[in-house]
Design a protein around this motif. Structure first.
Motif, mmCIF file in Angstrom:
data_model
loop_
_atom_site.group_PDB
_atom_site.id
_atom_site.type_symbol
_atom_site.label_atom_id
_atom_site.label_comp_id
_atom_site.label_asym_id
_atom_site.label_seq_id
_atom_site.Cartn_x
_atom_site.Cartn_y
_atom_site.Cartn_z
ATOM 1 N N GLY A 1 0.810 -1.216 0.000
ATOM 2 C CA GLY A 1 0.000 0.000 0.000
ATOM 3 C C GLY A 1 0.839 1.260 0.000
ATOM 4 N N GLU A 2 1.839 1.310 0.873
ATOM 5 C CA GLU A 2 2.708 2.483 0.960
ATOM 6 C C GLU A 2 3.527 2.653 -0.313
ATOM 7 O OE1 GLU A 2 6.453 4.563 1.579
ATOM 8 O OE2 GLU A 2 6.270 2.378 1.384
ATOM 9 N N LEU A 3 3.904 1.529 -0.911
ATOM 10 C CA LEU A 3 4.675 1.572 -2.153
ATOM 11 C C LEU A 3 3.851 2.214 -3.267
ATOM 12 C CD1 LEU A 3 7.457 0.602 -3.146
ATOM 13 C CD2 LEU A 3 6.372 -1.519 -3.880
ATOM 14 N N GLY A 4 2.589 1.825 -3.368
ATOM 15 C CA GLY A 4 1.716 2.413 -4.377
ATOM 16 C C GLY A 4 1.538 3.906 -4.185
ATOM 17 N N SER A 5 1.449 4.333 -2.926
ATOM 18 C CA SER A 5 1.282 5.763 -2.646
ATOM 19 C C SER A 5 2.496 6.557 -3.109
ATOM 20 C CB SER A 5 1.067 5.981 -1.144
ATOM 21 O OG SER A 5 -0.115 5.353 -0.713
ATOM 22 N N ARG A 6 3.680 6.021 -2.860
ATOM 23 C CA ARG A 6 4.900 6.744 -3.244
ATOM 24 C C ARG A 6 5.059 6.848 -4.750
ATOM 25 N NH1 ARG A 6 9.492 4.592 -2.296
ATOM 26 N NH2 ARG A 6 9.000 2.701 -1.126
#
Length: 323
Positions: free
Chosen positions: A160-165
């Protein structure tokens, strides 16, 4: 799209014409990546366009001055005009596009490898339908049927955090070998263009060669194997520097952009390479590439010349490295 109500000068707003259509962008991207001019048919194949669409885009780009023709008649080819005032900015733009994708794939690979239970393979496939801004990336994950629900859930939670970045949504799809074996011809065609991010290509599981691919893959290779392979690749690049003195500049440009997204550990290696390329002559760079010393062995593992090679150059390097 309707014609703009108020026209703009080509001199003050040349990108209106240069980047005015998707076909223009696709053609320009391939010409920018190529190491030499290409025929219309080759451009069409690489850009995924029809020949008439390619010809129309090439004509517009040639009119704008960013593409130039070489030769005439049936042997005419077209190349990116590096002398155009906007050429450096466009090269940087396409390079940034590539680096963003490479960086995401690298982080996905690291994330999947760090899980307590890793998948057998994972790959990203292009959308079967025309892509739209905001459409999710599809990450297919291969594993045993009994483990897949828990594995897919763990991966979805971790990315999830990877997609946000990276300003995207990553959709995890669980797949078994049975799913691959019963895939339709259309699904096979989609998988043909898959980009592996962990483990072998999905089609290796369909043609029965998955075990052979895994045995030969990087997960089973020893440090000595990797050092030997890196040395063979470096030897080819050292020889290539005699024929293409532009390679250090291309590698330096890649390093400058890669440093913006590199982890602290990777950045230390890249900084070392950047110092080498900015302060060394070609003979000294060749000496480092061929040296058996500890520093040279370490630096060859992050060789910045490999990412800037063209597809043809990579093929030649692989053939030389495998004898």
């Amino acid at each position: 799209m309707r014609n703009p109500r108020i026209p703009q000068s080509h001199f003050t707003a040349p990108l209106n014409e240069i980047l005015g259509t998707e076909a223009n962008v696709r053609v320009l991207r391939e010409l920018c990546r190529a190491d030499s001019p290409m025929a219309r048919t080759t451009i069409a194949e690489r850009a995924g366009l029809s020949l008439p669409g390619t010809s129309a885009a090439v004509a517009k780009l040639q009119r704008s001055g960013i593409v130039e023709a070489v030769g005439a008649g049936t042997r005419q080819s077209f190349g990116f005009r590096h002398g155009h005032p906007l050429a450096p900015a466009l090269r940087t733009l396409f390079l940034a596009e590539t680096l963003r994708t490479d960086a995401l794939h690298g982080e996905l690979r690291s994330l999947l490898g760090s899980l307590s239970s890793t998948p057998r393979a994972a790959w990203i496939v292009e959308s079967e339908a025309p892509d739209e801004p905001g459409a999710p990336l599809r990450l297919s994950v291969l594993g045993a049927a009994r483990d897949l629900p828990e594995l897919a859930s763990a991966i979805q939670g971790a990315i999830g955090e990877l997609g946000s970045r990276y300003d995207t949504t990553i959709e995890v799809r669980a797949t078994t070998e049975a799913d691959l074996a019963t895939a339709s011809p259309a699904e096979h065609a989609v998988m043909q263009g898959a980009t592996p991010v962990f483990g072998p290509h999905p089609l290796t599981f369909i043609d029965g060669s998955a075990d052979a691919h895994q045995t030969a893959g990087p997960k089973r290779a020893t440090h000595a194997d990797r050092d030997h392979q890196a040395a063979l690749s470096a030897a080819w690049i050292a020889d290539q520097l005699n024929r293409d003195p532009s390679l250090p500049k291309r590698a330096r440009n890649w390093l400058v952009h890669r440093l913006h997204v590199a982890s602290p550990r990777e950045a230390a290696e890249l900084d070392d390479w950047l110092h080498v390329l900015e302060s060394s002559s070609i003979p000294r760079i060749q000496h480092l590439l061929l040296s058996p010393g500890e520093r040279a062995v370490r630096l060859r593992q992050s060789n910045p010349f490999i990412p800037v090679l063209t597809d043809r150059e990579r093929d030649l390097m692989r053939k030389a490295a495998t004898g």
